[in-house]
Enzyme design. Sequence first.
Site, PDB file in Angstrom:
ATOM      1  N   THR A  46      86.977   5.947  41.028  1.00  0.00           N
ATOM      2  CA  THR A  46      85.309   6.085  40.872  1.00  0.00           C
ATOM      3  C   THR A  46      84.888   7.518  40.973  1.00  0.00           C
ATOM      4  OG1 THR A  46      84.694   5.500  43.083  1.00  0.00           O
ATOM      5  CG2 THR A  46      85.497   3.677  41.813  1.00  0.00           C
TER       6      THR A  46
ATOM      7  N   CYS B 298      78.979   9.214  36.526  1.00  0.00           N
ATOM      8  CA  CYS B 298      77.830   8.571  36.035  1.00  0.00           C
ATOM      9  C   CYS B 298      77.236   9.357  35.148  1.00  0.00           C
ATOM     10  CB  CYS B 298      76.850   8.405  37.182  1.00  0.00           C
ATOM     11  SG  CYS B 298      76.402   9.700  38.095  1.00  0.00           S
TER      12      CYS B 298
ATOM     13  N   ASN C 215      72.308   5.614  37.764  1.00  0.00           N
ATOM     14  CA  ASN C 215      73.351   6.166  38.107  1.00  0.00           C
ATOM     15  C   ASN C 215      74.195   5.775  39.138  1.00  0.00           C
ATOM     16  OD1 ASN C 215      70.812   7.527  39.473  1.00  0.00           O
ATOM     17  ND2 ASN C 215      72.186   7.710  41.144  1.00  0.00           N
TER      18      ASN C 215
END
Length: 336
Positions: free
Chosen positions: A121, A152, A316
Site C-alpha cells: 500500500t 494516493c 487521499n
Amino acid sequence: MVVKVGINGFGRIGRLAFRRIQNVEGVEVTRINDLTDPNMLAHLLKYDTTQGRFDGTVEVKEGGFEVNGNFIKVSAERDPENIDWATDGVEIVLEATGFFAKKEAAEKPLHANGAKKVVITAPGGNDVKQLFSTLTTSILDGTETVISGASCTTNCLAPMAKALHDAFGIQKGLMTTIHAYTGDQMIVDGHRGGGDLRRARAGAANIVPNSTGARKAIGLVIPELNGKLDGAAQRVPVPTGSVTELVVTLDKNVSVDEINAAMKAASNDSFGYTEDPIVSSDIVGVSYGSLFDATQTKVMEVDGSQLVKVVSWYDNEMSYTAQLVRTLEYFAKIAK
C-alpha cells in the site's frame, strides 16, 4: 471460492481497506497483524473522524475481534516472517505498515507460513509493478508475487495525465497536489525526525510546502511520460480531501470543450468525471481514484502555442483505498 486476505498494519489505510473488503464478494479478511492493542484497533475501526462510523458490528474477543459475526484473529508480530498466515488460510497479504515497501522486504510473508502474494500500500521500487487504475491491470500476468498500489497522488494524477496524453500528447508538465495533512505531520510545532523543518510545523494550522513521490512514480506507471512531468505538494489544513493540478504543453492546440470531452470519454470506475462546482468536503469517501473537475479546465494562448491546466480531486484516504481493494480483487482472480 473465497480468497482469504491478511492485513499487516491496521492504520488509516489498513482499516479503510478492511471496511471496503466487507462489500467485496469472494474476498475475506481472516488475519490482522498490528502492534497496537486489539481494543484500540477495534475502537478505531468502529469510529472514524473523517470517514464516519463503521456500518457493522465490532466486538473484541479473546485473540482478536468479531466483525459482523465473523471472527478475525489479531496478532502483534513485529517481523512479518513470524506471522502464521497459513493457520488462517491467508493467500494474499495487504502490506500496510509502510515499513516493508520494497520487494525484498515485502516478500518476507511469502517465505513464512503460506502466504502467496503481497500487495504493497505504498510506492514500490523499480522492480515492482505499480497499478493506478483498473485499466493498468493488463500489465499483470498472474505470476507476480509482489505488486504495488503506488501512492494516493499517483492514483489521482496518472489517469488524468494518461487520458490527456492519449488524446493530445503531453510535451512537458508541472503538477501540484494540494494535499490534506496526514499523520506524519505535527499537530503543534515540535521536534521531528528526519530534519524536515517544514514538517515540524503544525499541520492543521499551516500550508506546508512538501515534495511528492508522484513526480517520479508517473514515469513508472506511464513509461511514455517518464521525464516529462515534475511537481510538488502543498499540505493544507483539512483532514482529508485533496486535489491535483496539472499544467502542460501539448502536441496540438485544443479547446476546453475538447479536453473535457476526452476526459469524459476516458472515465470509468477508477477515473470519474464531474461538472458540478464541488469543494474538498464533497469528495470525502469517494471511491474514484481520481475525479476530474471539468469546471476548472483552462487553456491559455501563448505566442501561438498553449498552456493547458486540468484538475482532478481525490480523497487521499478512501480514493486510494478503493483503488487498492480493486487491485487486490483483480490480483486474487488471476493468481497462478
